[in-house]
Enzyme design. Sequence first.
Site, PDB file in Angstrom:
ATOM      1  N   SER A 131      -8.428  58.317  15.976  1.00 33.39           N
ATOM      2  CA  SER A 131      -7.611  59.514  15.730  1.00 33.39           C
ATOM      3  C   SER A 131      -8.208  60.802  16.290  1.00 33.39           C
ATOM      4  O   SER A 131      -7.549  61.843  16.252  1.00 33.39           O
ATOM      5  CB  SER A 131      -7.343  59.676  14.231  1.00 33.39           C
ATOM      6  OG  SER A 131      -6.345  58.770  13.809  1.00 33.39           O
ATOM      7  N   LYS A 151     -12.115  67.132  14.195  1.00 34.46           N
ATOM      8  CA  LYS A 151     -11.129  66.041  14.097  1.00 34.46           C
ATOM      9  C   LYS A 151     -11.860  64.724  14.001  1.00 34.46           C
ATOM     10  O   LYS A 151     -12.774  64.447  14.788  1.00 34.46           O
ATOM     11  CB  LYS A 151     -10.196  66.020  15.325  1.00 34.46           C
ATOM     12  CG  LYS A 151      -9.113  64.949  15.213  1.00 34.46           C
ATOM     13  CD  LYS A 151      -8.101  65.306  14.138  1.00 34.46           C
ATOM     14  CE  LYS A 151      -7.243  64.103  13.698  1.00 34.46           C
ATOM     15  NZ  LYS A 151      -7.929  63.233  12.744  1.00 34.46           N
ATOM     16  N   THR A 152     -11.442  63.907  13.056  1.00 38.03           N
ATOM     17  CA  THR A 152     -12.084  62.622  12.794  1.00 38.03           C
ATOM     18  C   THR A 152     -11.321  61.466  13.434  1.00 38.03           C
ATOM     19  O   THR A 152     -10.175  61.600  13.852  1.00 38.03           O
ATOM     20  CB  THR A 152     -12.168  62.368  11.282  1.00 38.03           C
ATOM     21  OG1 THR A 152     -10.834  62.392  10.750  1.00 38.03           O
ATOM     22  CG2 THR A 152     -13.014  63.413  10.594  1.00 38.03           C
ATOM     23  N   GLY A 153     -11.970  60.327  13.453  1.00 37.34           N
ATOM     24  CA  GLY A 153     -11.345  59.069  13.851  1.00 37.34           C
ATOM     25  C   GLY A 153     -11.955  57.950  13.031  1.00 37.34           C
ATOM     26  O   GLY A 153     -13.169  57.916  12.848  1.00 37.34           O
TER      27      GLY A 153
END
Length: 302
Positions: free
Chosen positions: A65, A234-236
Amino acid sequence: MRKVIIAILMFLSSAAVSQAQQYADLQTRLADYVSRQDACVGVAVIVDGKDTIDVNGRRDFPMLSVYKFPQAIAVADYCRRLGIQTGDSLAISAEEMHANTYSPMYAKYGKNSLRLSVSELLAYSLQQSDNNACDILFRLIGGPAKVASLMKSMGYGEVIVANTENEMHRNPYLCYQNRSTPLAMAGLLEQFNTVLRADCPQMQEVAALMENCSTGVDRLAAPLTDTGVVIGHKTGTADRNSQGRLVAINDVGYVNLPDGRHYSIAVFVADSAYDMASTASIIATVSRMVYKAITAEISEHR
């Protein structure tokens, strides 16, 4: 006067050597820490747009993501070019509201046709990693290829966006095609934070959303609480692969320090043998090491 100039030059030279040593020491410590993890870890840091530290910085990692960040840049660019306001609404069909994916938006609205603003879709995608919102935004701008093309035109061809969330849901191995190197992602973050957001309201909205991200509080942001910094990130996140290892746990962002300095940081952790909490703590540890090294250097030269 000549003596004063010489003294200033000597001070600046000494400060530059000390700073270079500080970052060299940080790179050594990061490399040692990374080498001791039962996971593949990639790190890239850019300090004030000039000093770069990396470990496995040119290696490809699945973004997961995190790719919603370059997508958001593409959405903001699309809206700017076409004169679309993020408050403008977009028609969404019931068929685009998938139940079998991660979607707080679906939990709220169900499988119904509706209209939502671009701003609300961006908020769902960036702040909550909503997969339905992400794919609706892909539809708006013309698909993943539009994001990849923009990244290449900006000089970040290593940031590759190839598949939608729905495509990855049908074939999980497609997530490896949406990939980036840590260095390319850190560079993109740097450009976004210092250039892109400066005079574009749509980019400024993306920044505001990232600076209020509700995911990954145990990653990059964990050691920065109560420090006075502003972090946009922003993470994933992915589950385990067929070998029983986590595909990847990621976090990327920019950090604006109270004194006006800044740095961009990308940490990707792939093929982790640990659980999610322990893998997230790897990112938090890297974040802490970087923050302490940079702020120690700042304090030293005040």
